[in-house]
Design a protein around this motif. Sequence first.
Motif, short mmCIF file in Angstrom:
data_model
loop_
_atom_site.label_atom_id
_atom_site.label_comp_id
_atom_site.label_asym_id
_atom_site.label_seq_id
_atom_site.Cartn_x
_atom_site.Cartn_y
_atom_site.Cartn_z
N ARG A 167 -5.85 5.67 4.92
CA ARG A 167 -4.79 5.19 4.03
C ARG A 167 -3.51 4.92 4.81
NH1 ARG A 167 -0.21 6.29 2.12
NH2 ARG A 167 -0.15 8.21 3.29
N ARG A 168 -3.16 5.82 5.73
CA ARG A 168 -1.95 5.62 6.54
C ARG A 168 -2.08 4.39 7.44
NH1 ARG A 168 -2.26 11.23 7.41
NH2 ARG A 168 -2.82 10.87 9.58
N GLU A 169 -3.26 4.19 8.00
CA GLU A 169 -3.49 3.00 8.83
C GLU A 169 -3.39 1.73 8.01
OE1 GLU A 169 -3.97 2.66 12.28
OE2 GLU A 169 -3.20 4.70 12.12
N ILE A 170 -3.92 1.75 6.82
CA ILE A 170 -3.87 0.58 5.95
C ILE A 170 -2.43 0.30 5.54
CG2 ILE A 170 -4.59 -0.35 3.70
CD1 ILE A 170 -6.74 -0.29 6.07
N LYS A 171 -1.65 1.33 5.32
CA LYS A 171 -0.24 1.11 5.00
C LYS A 171 0.45 0.38 6.15
CE LYS A 171 4.13 3.17 3.81
NZ LYS A 171 4.94 4.36 3.64
N ALA A 172 0.14 0.76 7.38
CA ALA A 172 0.71 0.07 8.54
C ALA A 172 0.29 -1.40 8.56
CB ALA A 172 0.29 0.77 9.83
N HIS A 173 -0.95 -1.67 8.20
CA HIS A 173 -1.42 -3.07 8.13
C HIS A 173 -0.67 -3.85 7.05
CE1 HIS A 173 -4.74 -3.20 11.00
NE2 HIS A 173 -5.02 -1.97 10.63
N LEU A 174 -0.48 -3.22 5.91
CA LEU A 174 0.25 -3.90 4.83
C LEU A 174 1.69 -4.20 5.24
CD1 LEU A 174 -1.05 -1.91 1.73
CD2 LEU A 174 -1.73 -4.20 2.48
N MET A 175 2.31 -3.29 5.96
CA MET A 175 3.68 -3.52 6.42
C MET A 175 3.73 -4.66 7.44
SD MET A 175 4.83 0.49 6.55
CE MET A 175 6.33 0.23 7.43
N MET A 219 1.78 6.28 -3.31
CA MET A 219 1.45 7.17 -4.43
C MET A 219 0.08 7.81 -4.26
SD MET A 219 3.01 4.95 -7.60
CE MET A 219 2.22 5.94 -8.84
N MET A 220 -0.79 7.18 -3.49
CA MET A 220 -2.13 7.71 -3.26
C MET A 220 -2.13 8.79 -2.18
SD MET A 220 -4.09 4.01 -3.42
CE MET A 220 -5.45 4.54 -2.41
N ALA A 221 -1.01 8.99 -1.52
CA ALA A 221 -0.94 9.89 -0.36
C ALA A 221 -1.22 11.34 -0.73
CB ALA A 221 0.43 9.79 0.31
N ASN A 222 -1.92 11.97 0.16
CA ASN A 222 -2.12 13.42 0.14
C ASN A 222 -1.83 13.89 1.55
OD1 ASN A 222 -3.11 13.82 -2.56
ND2 ASN A 222 -4.95 12.73 -1.90
N GLU A 246 -9.92 -7.61 4.12
CA GLU A 246 -10.55 -6.50 4.85
C GLU A 246 -10.12 -5.16 4.25
OE1 GLU A 246 -12.84 -6.83 7.15
OE2 GLU A 246 -12.57 -8.80 8.02
N VAL A 247 -8.86 -5.07 3.84
CA VAL A 247 -8.36 -3.85 3.20
C VAL A 247 -9.15 -3.58 1.92
CG1 VAL A 247 -6.38 -2.88 1.94
CG2 VAL A 247 -6.05 -3.88 4.21
N CYS A 248 -9.32 -4.61 1.12
CA CYS A 248 -10.08 -4.46 -0.13
C CYS A 248 -11.51 -4.03 0.16
CB CYS A 248 -10.08 -5.76 -0.92
SG CYS A 248 -8.46 -6.14 -1.63
N ALA A 249 -12.15 -4.66 1.11
CA ALA A 249 -13.53 -4.31 1.45
C ALA A 249 -13.64 -2.87 1.91
CB ALA A 249 -14.07 -5.26 2.53
N LEU A 250 -12.67 -2.42 2.69
CA LEU A 250 -12.70 -1.05 3.18
C LEU A 250 -12.55 -0.05 2.04
CD1 LEU A 250 -11.53 0.27 6.41
CD2 LEU A 250 -10.47 1.36 4.46
N PHE A 251 -11.62 -0.29 1.13
CA PHE A 251 -11.40 0.63 0.03
C PHE A 251 -12.47 0.54 -1.05
CE2 PHE A 251 -6.97 1.01 1.58
CZ PHE A 251 -6.88 2.39 1.60
#
Length: 176
Positions: free
Chosen positions: A155-163, A43-46, A83-88
């Motif tokens: 954001r796209r990289e983080i999505k890959a990490h979450l997957m 949903m955050m995607a642009n 790490e995701v949280c720290a980055l965002f």
Amino acid sequence: MLSRIFFACLFLGLYSSGSSLSCRWMDHKFRQFSENSLILIDMMANHYPGEHTEVAFPHHLYSQASRASAEDKLAFAVQVLQEVCALFEEDDSSSSWEQSALEHFLNVVIKQADELRSCAGRHKTNRRLHMYFKRLPRHVFAQMGHSAEAWELIRREIKAHLMETDQLVASLLTAN
């Protein structure tokens, strides 16, 4: 004296029931939270036209983690989420995300990390994973500046990490 013993027993009882609830959380709620985090990050995607900088994804670290013990897999998953949280939580003022969407996403990821940490028992930090997350924004921002497009790539990289993290934890759920 009896009241102290009573409170000590009560504390130990609550503590031990809380730790087993946390692992039940992993079995019953992790998938739901993982799916929510993926929906929220989508949903955050642009979408921006034009060239995209390539980022080297650390597949080898996930491969190593997939062969590790269950406890080490959980520790790795917890570290990714942290790490995701720290980055965002860095200065994202140049991103085009709505603040409320980002906060909701972070709340879901923080909950996942907290609950998985309670199941992991110990938290072993992977230094190479930590360094990857430190270099990721530096690399992207060096190539693209602190632009909304750069944040979209992150954001796209983080999505890959979450997957990948979802698959890693899912391998533990099917093993039980």
